[in-house]
Design an enzyme around this catalytic site. Structure first.
Site, short mmCIF file in Angstrom:
data_model
loop_
_atom_site.label_atom_id
_atom_site.label_comp_id
_atom_site.label_asym_id
_atom_site.label_seq_id
_atom_site.Cartn_x
_atom_site.Cartn_y
_atom_site.Cartn_z
N HIS A 207 0.78 -1.26 -0.04
CA HIS A 207 0.08 -0.07 -0.09
C HIS A 207 0.88 1.26 -0.03
CE1 HIS A 207 1.06 -0.36 4.30
NE2 HIS A 207 0.49 1.07 4.15
C1 UD1 Z 1 -1.47 5.33 6.53
C2 UD1 Z 1 -0.07 5.95 7.15
C3 UD1 Z 1 0.81 4.57 6.86
C4 UD1 Z 1 0.39 3.21 7.41
C5 UD1 Z 1 -1.13 3.14 6.84
C6 UD1 Z 1 -1.78 1.86 7.17
C7 UD1 Z 1 0.42 8.01 6.89
C8 UD1 Z 1 1.43 9.24 6.15
N1 UD1 Z 1 0.55 6.98 6.24
O1 UD1 Z 1 -1.35 5.19 5.34
O2 UD1 Z 1 1.96 4.97 7.54
O3 UD1 Z 1 1.12 2.37 6.85
O4 UD1 Z 1 -1.83 4.31 7.05
O5 UD1 Z 1 -2.79 1.65 6.58
O6 UD1 Z 1 -0.05 8.55 8.02
N2 UD1 Z 1 -8.75 5.69 2.44
C9 UD1 Z 1 -10.00 5.10 2.60
N3 UD1 Z 1 -10.72 4.67 3.77
C10 UD1 Z 1 -9.89 4.86 5.08
C11 UD1 Z 1 -8.79 5.56 5.02
C12 UD1 Z 1 -7.90 5.93 3.92
O7 UD1 Z 1 -10.58 4.72 1.48
O8 UD1 Z 1 -10.62 4.52 6.06
C13 UD1 Z 1 -8.12 5.64 1.46
C14 UD1 Z 1 -8.16 7.51 0.68
O9 UD1 Z 1 -8.36 7.32 -0.51
C15 UD1 Z 1 -6.85 8.13 1.29
C16 UD1 Z 1 -5.95 6.84 1.12
O10 UD1 Z 1 -6.69 5.65 1.61
O11 UD1 Z 1 -6.61 8.96 0.56
C17 UD1 Z 1 -4.70 6.85 1.95
O12 UD1 Z 1 -5.19 7.13 3.27
P1 UD1 Z 1 -4.06 7.77 4.35
O13 UD1 Z 1 -4.66 7.72 5.54
O14 UD1 Z 1 -3.78 9.15 3.75
O15 UD1 Z 1 -2.87 6.84 4.26
P2 UD1 Z 1 -2.37 5.48 4.08
O16 UD1 Z 1 -2.15 5.16 2.83
O17 UD1 Z 1 -3.78 4.74 4.74
#
Ligand code: UD1
Length: 373
Positions: A207
């Protein structure tokens, strides 16, 4: 004394669960403190958040900031603005942040600027790779933290080298492993996806932006998965970011046509149960490198570096690039190391890290800080 515990994203929930439990268990001998849980809402999907709370028995958060997704600046800013208000309302003595996600850094900065003491759990990890958002979060959080709880001696050495006062650093072990030990038996009772047999399949989790936001790297990883899947069935719980990128790159159908089983993200217990009974894990996660080390499952990490080198030195972890030949080679090395029994359990990864953390926090109290690295 009021402690605000912060959790924002999936890996945070796993780390705060035993800390909240240790606080609860200390209440009968020490009743001069209160604990409140703040969920920033960085992760908000049922599968990425609510199901973890249920599996881990984490109480309903006292506050949910509901920040949701956005660019790094947007998300970080929303957490800071929301958390500053929470601090103004609750006036905590300590803010406890865990891990390295955007919520970790945002809450540490907001609290510290209000003069509130900050404790960072899982401090001192360094990949040396500033292209990772998590590395930026780590190096911003540690120097402003009043207490720094580390999972191994390498992390303590990193902090010492950066000039952090050793009296603020405490080597306590790993709260993610506390949670694993508490839940492993329950996890082993969860059912495996249909058709999978114990030790006869591999688990994939990819991811990280560095891997999935680059169509070239993502295509190379998919090519490897197709190759490995010819020998070992693969199951791949897909993070929402990865799903979107696979779909945009036209790769989703290729995997669906092969023996790579794409499934929705799993909550804690089924995922731990899946990993614990697998033959091999292919990942770019941070925490999974640690969990596989404890479980003795060969782990191939598709990253050029790791902030958790102890999992390569003592554990089951092997790093690799994204080229299919490199991944294949790493799989062979990881399986070979397993067959030779060349791994051990890191010091203090014994299920008692959260107790050490809470005892240190309660001792530190309002007074001057004391401790040893
Ligand atoms: C975040 C953490 C990462 C961790 C990961 C675990 C940061 C910088 N990164 O990354 O270190 O390994 O979590 O999963 O904080 N999204 C959804 N539903 C959700 C959450 C996210 O659809 O409940 C999608 C959205 O499109 C979002 C993308 O996932 O923009 C990324 O989510 P985000 O929380 O920004 O970072 P992660 O890649 O999940």
């Amino acid at each position: 004394m009021l402690f605000l515990v912060v959790a924002g994203a999936r890996p945070n929930f796993i780390k705060v669960a035993p800390i909240l439990e240790a606080f609860a268990s200390r209440r009968c001998v020490h009743n001069g403190f209160e604990v409140r849980l703040v969920h920033t809402g960085q992760h908000y999907d049922r599968a990425m958040s609510d199901d973890f709370f249920r599996d881990l028995g984490i109480p309903e958060p006292d506050v949910n900031l509901g920040v949701g997704s956005g660019s790094h600046a947007e998300q970080t800013a929303r957490v800071m603005v929301g958390f500053e208000k929470v601090c103004a309302e609750y006036r905590p003595d300590w803010v406890i942040v865990v891990g390295d996600v955007n919520s970790t850094m945002a809450c540490a900065i907001a609290a510290k600027k209000l003069g509130i003491r900050v404790a960072h759990v899982e401090a001192g990890l360094r990949s040396g790779d500033m292209s990772m958002p998590e590395e930026i979060n780590r190096v911003c959080t540690d120097p402003i933290s009043d207490l720094l709880f580390v999972t191994d001696r390498i992390a303590a050495d990193n902090l010492r080298r950066e000039g952090v006062d050793v009296n603020r650093v405490h080597f306590v072990g790993n709260t993610m492993i506390d949670t694993l030990q508490r839940n492993l038996q329950r996890a082993l009772c969860t059912s495996l996806p249909e058709g999978l047999e114990v030790h006869q399949y591999g688990v994939v989790t990819i991811h990280r932006p560095a891997n999935v936001d680059s169509p070239v790297k993502l295509a190379a990883i998919c090519e490897s998965l197709l190759e490995i899947a010819e020998m070992l069935p693969l199951v791949f719980p897909v993070h929402p970011r990865t799903k979107a990128q696979l779909s945009a790159a036209g790769l989703l159908h290729k995997l669906l046509d092969a023996p790579v089983r794409l499934i929705e993200p799993l909550s804690y217990l089924p995922f731990l149960g899946l990993v614990a009974r697998s033959k091999l894990v292919l990942t770019d996660s941070g925490g999974i490198q640690e969990e596989t080390t404890i479980l003795g499952v060969p782990c191939v990490t598709v990253r050029p570096n790791t902030e958790r080198p102890i999992t390569c030195i003592e554990g089951t972890n092997v790093l690799t690039g994204t080229a299919p030949a490199e991944i294949k080679e790493a799989v062979i090395v990881a399986l070979d190391r397993k067959s030779k029994g060349q791994h051990s359990i890191p010091e203090k990864w014994d299920g008692r890290a959260a107790e050490r953390i809470v005892d240190t926090l309660l001792r530190a109290g309002n007074s001057a800080l004391c401790g040893t690295a």
